[in-house]
Scaffold this motif. Structure first.
Motif, PDB file in Angstrom:
ATOM      1  N   VAL A  49       0.848  -1.207   0.000  1.00  0.00           N
ATOM      2  CA  VAL A  49       0.000   0.000   0.000  1.00  0.00           C
ATOM      3  C   VAL A  49       0.876   1.246   0.000  1.00  0.00           C
ATOM      4  CG1 VAL A  49      -1.623   1.314   1.412  1.00  0.00           C
ATOM      5  CG2 VAL A  49      -1.991  -1.125   1.064  1.00  0.00           C
ATOM      6  N   ARG A  50       1.926   1.245   0.822  1.00  0.00           N
ATOM      7  CA  ARG A  50       2.835   2.389   0.884  1.00  0.00           C
ATOM      8  C   ARG A  50       3.526   2.609  -0.459  1.00  0.00           C
ATOM      9  NH1 ARG A  50       6.939   0.672   3.701  1.00  0.00           N
ATOM     10  NH2 ARG A  50       5.651   0.180   5.506  1.00  0.00           N
ATOM     11  N   LYS A  51       3.938   1.515  -1.101  1.00  0.00           N
ATOM     12  CA  LYS A  51       4.608   1.598  -2.415  1.00  0.00           C
ATOM     13  C   LYS A  51       3.657   2.164  -3.468  1.00  0.00           C
ATOM     14  CE  LYS A  51       8.191   0.629  -4.973  1.00  0.00           C
ATOM     15  NZ  LYS A  51       9.426   1.340  -4.851  1.00  0.00           N
ATOM     16  N   GLU A  52       2.390   1.733  -3.457  1.00  0.00           N
ATOM     17  CA  GLU A  52       1.399   2.261  -4.401  1.00  0.00           C
ATOM     18  C   GLU A  52       1.203   3.760  -4.202  1.00  0.00           C
ATOM     19  OE1 GLU A  52      -2.268   0.094  -4.225  1.00  0.00           O
ATOM     20  OE2 GLU A  52      -1.294  -1.807  -4.698  1.00  0.00           O
ATOM     21  N   GLU A  60       3.404   5.854  -2.960  1.00  0.00           N
ATOM     22  CA  GLU A  60       4.618   6.522  -3.426  1.00  0.00           C
ATOM     23  C   GLU A  60       4.649   6.609  -4.951  1.00  0.00           C
ATOM     24  OE1 GLU A  60       7.769   4.257  -1.683  1.00  0.00           O
ATOM     25  OE2 GLU A  60       7.459   5.106   0.327  1.00  0.00           O
ATOM     26  N   ASN A  61       4.234   5.530  -5.635  1.00  0.00           N
ATOM     27  CA  ASN A  61       4.184   5.549  -7.101  1.00  0.00           C
ATOM     28  C   ASN A  61       3.187   6.585  -7.608  1.00  0.00           C
ATOM     29  OD1 ASN A  61       6.093   3.545  -7.339  1.00  0.00           O
ATOM     30  ND2 ASN A  61       4.594   1.890  -7.576  1.00  0.00           N
ATOM     31  N   LYS A  62       2.042   6.647  -6.970  1.00  0.00           N
ATOM     32  CA  LYS A  62       1.021   7.626  -7.367  1.00  0.00           C
ATOM     33  C   LYS A  62       1.550   9.039  -7.168  1.00  0.00           C
ATOM     34  CE  LYS A  62      -3.761   8.958  -6.534  1.00  0.00           C
ATOM     35  NZ  LYS A  62      -4.985   8.670  -5.776  1.00  0.00           N
ATOM     36  N   GLN A  63       2.205   9.283  -6.031  1.00  0.00           N
ATOM     37  CA  GLN A  63       2.751  10.607  -5.750  1.00  0.00           C
ATOM     38  C   GLN A  63       3.830  10.968  -6.769  1.00  0.00           C
ATOM     39  OE1 GLN A  63       1.458  12.648  -3.507  1.00  0.00           O
ATOM     40  NE2 GLN A  63       2.841  14.259  -4.129  1.00  0.00           N
ATOM     41  N   ALA A  64       4.662   9.989  -7.147  1.00  0.00           N
ATOM     42  CA  ALA A  64       5.703  10.239  -8.146  1.00  0.00           C
ATOM     43  C   ALA A  64       5.088  10.589  -9.494  1.00  0.00           C
ATOM     44  CB  ALA A  64       6.608   9.014  -8.274  1.00  0.00           C
ATOM     45  N   LYS A  65       4.018   9.895  -9.868  1.00  0.00           N
ATOM     46  CA  LYS A  65       3.331  10.201 -11.125  1.00  0.00           C
ATOM     47  C   LYS A  65       2.728  11.600 -11.093  1.00  0.00           C
ATOM     48  CE  LYS A  65       2.152   5.435 -12.295  1.00  0.00           C
ATOM     49  NZ  LYS A  65       1.061   4.452 -12.437  1.00  0.00           N
ATOM     50  N   LEU A  66       2.125  11.951  -9.955  1.00  0.00           N
ATOM     51  CA  LEU A  66       1.545  13.300  -9.825  1.00  0.00           C
ATOM     52  C   LEU A  66       2.630  14.375  -9.938  1.00  0.00           C
ATOM     53  CD1 LEU A  66      -1.050  12.773  -6.950  1.00  0.00           C
ATOM     54  CD2 LEU A  66      -1.545  13.303  -9.335  1.00  0.00           C
TER      55      LEU A  66
END
Length: 135
Positions: A47-50, A52-58
């Protein structure tokens, strides 16, 4: 928290139960509990990795917008609905088509929509034509 979990969380209760339980059973319970804890840790890490990935995409999209000369806040302001605008259309009132005198002698008008006023309907029943009341 349920009662069984409350008793598992209390060290005194666990010690009392452990005195009455064999070592093999305690080790088996420990292995099962360790498996559950490991699974929960992996789920939390996923969940934490997801996130972080979403935040990186944003952040990448934000950087691209800024690179293209678009302020992200400006984009958001353009998407919000404007305050004070009415979503329903307001219909104009219809002009009067007919004029008549009511029972008290006051002049009244009627648009021709809705129920026919009693004075006009009585006059029509008495032989007058609706055309005689036109303005």
């Amino acid at each position: 928290m349920s009662e069984p979990l409350k008793s598992l969380n209390n060290i005194r209760t666990l010690r009392a139960q452990a005195r009455e339980t064999s070592l093999e059973l305690l080790e088996d319970m420990l292995a099962k509990l360790s498996t559950i804890v490991d699974e929960h840790r992996e789920e939390q890490a996923s969940v934490r990795k997801e996130k972080e990935n979403k935040q990186a995409k944003l952040e990448a999209i934000r950087a691209k917008l800024i690179e293209d000369g678009i302020d992200p806040q400006e984009l958001l302001n353009g998407l919000t609905p404007k305050q004070g605008t009415r979503s329903k259309s307001v219909r104009k009132s219809r002009p009067a088509k007919y004029k008549y005198l009511d029972n008290n002698g006051f002049e009244k008008t009627w648009t021709g929509q809705g129920r026919t006023p009693r004075v006009i309907s009585d006059a029509i029943a008495g032989g007058k034509l609706l055309k005689e009341f036109e303005i």
